[in-house]
Motif scaffolding. Sequence first.
Motif, PDB file in Angstrom:
ATOM      1  N   ASP A  27      45.151  49.536  44.697  1.00 57.10           N
ATOM      2  CA  ASP A  27      46.378  50.078  44.100  1.00 57.10           C
ATOM      3  C   ASP A  27      46.354  50.034  42.570  1.00 57.10           C
ATOM      4  N   GLY A  28      45.237  50.472  41.999  1.00 57.97           N
ATOM      5  CA  GLY A  28      45.125  50.551  40.549  1.00 57.97           C
ATOM      6  C   GLY A  28      44.723  49.263  39.870  1.00 57.97           C
ATOM      7  N   HIS A  29      44.500  48.206  40.632  1.00 58.78           N
ATOM      8  CA  HIS A  29      44.083  46.930  40.051  1.00 58.78           C
ATOM      9  C   HIS A  29      42.592  46.709  40.308  1.00 58.78           C
ATOM     10  N   ARG A  30      41.933  46.075  39.344  1.00 59.03           N
ATOM     11  CA  ARG A  30      40.521  45.706  39.482  1.00 59.03           C
ATOM     12  C   ARG A  30      40.370  44.210  39.250  1.00 59.03           C
ATOM     13  N   LEU A  31      39.739  43.538  40.208  1.00 58.85           N
ATOM     14  CA  LEU A  31      39.456  42.115  40.103  1.00 58.85           C
ATOM     15  C   LEU A  31      37.968  41.898  40.289  1.00 58.85           C
ATOM     16  N   LEU A  32      37.422  40.953  39.551  1.00 59.74           N
ATOM     17  CA  LEU A  32      36.008  40.617  39.671  1.00 59.74           C
ATOM     18  C   LEU A  32      35.901  39.180  40.173  1.00 59.74           C
ATOM     19  N   VAL A  33      35.155  38.993  41.254  1.00 59.46           N
ATOM     20  CA  VAL A  33      34.852  37.653  41.743  1.00 59.46           C
ATOM     21  C   VAL A  33      33.443  37.309  41.275  1.00 59.46           C
ATOM     22  N   ASP A  34      33.347  36.332  40.392  1.00 59.51           N
ATOM     23  CA  ASP A  34      32.106  35.906  39.753  1.00 59.51           C
ATOM     24  C   ASP A  34      31.596  36.963  38.766  1.00 59.51           C
ATOM     25  N   CYS A  35      30.880  36.487  37.780  1.00 62.38           N
ATOM     26  CA  CYS A  35      30.353  37.363  36.726  1.00 62.38           C
ATOM     27  C   CYS A  35      29.085  36.708  36.177  1.00 62.38           C
ATOM     28  N   PRO A  56      34.597  47.125  31.282  1.00 57.86           N
ATOM     29  CA  PRO A  56      35.156  45.767  31.307  1.00 57.86           C
ATOM     30  C   PRO A  56      36.641  45.721  30.950  1.00 57.86           C
ATOM     31  N   ALA A  57      37.094  46.619  30.088  1.00 57.98           N
ATOM     32  CA  ALA A  57      38.506  46.630  29.698  1.00 57.98           C
ATOM     33  C   ALA A  57      39.415  47.017  30.856  1.00 57.98           C
ATOM     34  N   SER A  58      38.852  47.641  31.900  1.00 65.34           N
ATOM     35  CA  SER A  58      39.664  48.071  33.043  1.00 65.34           C
ATOM     36  C   SER A  58      39.822  46.978  34.096  1.00 65.34           C
ATOM     37  N   ILE A  59      39.164  45.852  33.930  1.00 67.48           N
ATOM     38  CA  ILE A  59      39.239  44.743  34.889  1.00 67.48           C
ATOM     39  C   ILE A  59      40.437  43.867  34.522  1.00 67.48           C
ATOM     40  N   VAL A 151      47.349  31.389  43.539  1.00 67.67           N
ATOM     41  CA  VAL A 151      47.233  32.030  42.227  1.00 67.67           C
ATOM     42  C   VAL A 151      47.646  33.489  42.402  1.00 67.67           C
ATOM     43  N   GLU A 152      48.784  33.859  41.834  1.00 62.24           N
ATOM     44  CA  GLU A 152      49.271  35.231  41.924  1.00 62.24           C
ATOM     45  C   GLU A 152      48.581  36.071  40.851  1.00 62.24           C
ATOM     46  N   LEU A 153      47.906  37.131  41.277  1.00 58.82           N
ATOM     47  CA  LEU A 153      47.102  37.938  40.360  1.00 58.82           C
ATOM     48  C   LEU A 153      47.735  39.280  40.046  1.00 58.82           C
ATOM     49  N   ALA A 154      48.396  39.870  41.013  1.00 57.19           N
ATOM     50  CA  ALA A 154      49.069  41.164  40.854  1.00 57.19           C
ATOM     51  C   ALA A 154      49.979  41.340  42.059  1.00 57.19           C
ATOM     52  N   GLN A 155      50.764  42.395  42.053  1.00 58.01           N
ATOM     53  CA  GLN A 155      51.627  42.664  43.202  1.00 58.01           C
ATOM     54  C   GLN A 155      50.785  42.809  44.470  1.00 58.01           C
TER      55      GLN A 155
END
Length: 462
Positions: A27-35, A56-59, A151-155
Amino acid sequence: MTQSTATLQFLGATGTVTGSRYLIEHDGHRLLVDCGLFQGYKQLRERNRAAFPVDPASIDAVLLTHAHLDHSGYLPALVKQGFRGRIHATSSSHELCGLLLPDSGHLQEEEAEYARRKGYSKHADPQPLYTEADAEACLKRFSAHRFDAAVELAQGISARFIPAGHLLGAASIELTVGSCRVLFSGDLGRSVDPLMRPPRPFAGADVLVCESTYGNRTHASSDPEAELAPLIRDAAARGAVVIVPAFAIGRAQGLMLHLARLRQRGEIPRVPVFLNSPMAIDATEIYHRHHDEHHVSVEDCRGMYEVATFVHTVEESKSLNRRHGPMVIISASGMLSGGRVLHHLEAFGGDPRNLILMSGYQAGGTRGAALAAGARRLRMFGREVEIRAQVAALDSFSGHADANELLDWMRSADPVPSSTYITHGDPDASDALRRRIQNELGWRCRVPEHLERVALPDGSAA
C-alpha cells in the motif's frame, strides 16, 4: 487464496550467506529487513558498488535482525544515498552496530588509502564504499527496542523482535503486513551454546524466510574445550605463535571464555593471550551489560577479561609481530577479509611451527575459506604471502544452528507456513535444507532467485 497488495522481494542472501536484504512493499510503503554487505567472491562484492535495486529515499524504514556486517554493513551506504527513515533494532544490536559500522568505514578508508599509496588497485583513485563519518551519521537513524515489544511502522504494518540466540541482540523478526504474518528467522543460534541462550522455538506464521548457513551439515558433538585444549598445549610445547582469526563480536568472547576456564582448571599452560581487536574489547564490555541475554556468569565474564591482554593501539599491534612464541593472538576479522590479523598472518604464517586456528564459518571467496580448503599462498597487500604454518579448524565453535537444529526449531510451528523460502546459504546448503523440510515436515518450500519478487498471501484467507 486471494492475494493482498503486499510483495516480498529478495535483494540479497540468495545463493550466498551474505548480503541479507529483503524488501516488503504494501500500500505504497517500502520496508527493508536487513541491509547487509555482500562478502566473499568478487562477483558478489561488486554488488555493493552497484546501484541499490530501489531508490533508498523511497524506503520508509529498515528492520535489523542483528549487527553482523552481512546483515547491517550496507546501512551507512543506504543513508549516504538518501535513506531518511528509521532503522529499528534491539537495544543490544544498536550498541554493537555502534562498534561495527564505524570500524567498517574506518577499515574501508584505510584499505583505499593503502591501495592508493601502494598502487595495487585497478582504480587510479580508489574510494571506500563509505567512511567512518558516514557510519556515524547512519547511527543517528537508529531506534532501539525491547524484545517482544510491538513496533508500529505504518498503517497496518507492525513488527516484533523475537530472541534468536546466535549473537547478543540477535532477533527473528515477525512482520505483520495487513493480515499476513511473515517471520524472518535472521541467523539462528544453537540449541546449546556456551554464550547465548537458545533461539525461541518458531511459533508459526503465514510465510517463513529461513536461513540455511549450515543447512547441509550437522555440527560436531565434541566439547569445544576438549577440542581446544590439546591444540593449545601442543603449540605451547613447541613455542608456537597461535593466530586465531575471530569475529570480534561473539566468537572472540567465546574463545576467551573457554581459554579462561581451561587455564583455571590447569588444562592449558599460562601462555600469554592477546586480544588484538579494539572492537572485540568494547564488545566484551557490552556482553557484561546484557546478562539477561546470555548465560555466562559474572565470574566467568570476569575471567574473560583477565585471561587476555587487550591490545588497543596500532603500535601495540605491530609490537606483537616482533615477539616470539609461545603466545595466542585472537584478532579480527574471522574470515581474513581485513584487519590486524592479516599483519599477524604475514609475520607468523611462514613458520611451520606456528598454528592458525580457524574458529568460524568461512564464506566462499574469502581468504579464510581458501586457507581452510588447503591454500598455502594468500593474496594480501597486493602480493602473494606464503603460508607454512599448521592450519586447524575448531569444528565445535559455530554460533549457527545446524541442519538438525533448524528442523527442530521449525517443528513447533502453529500455524504451519503456507510458503517457506530458504535463504542465506550456499546453494548446496539451501537446497539440502529445502529437501529436508519438504520430506520431513511436508511443507511447501523453495529457494528463491536473486531479485525475485513474490506476492504475500492474505493471512485471513490462508
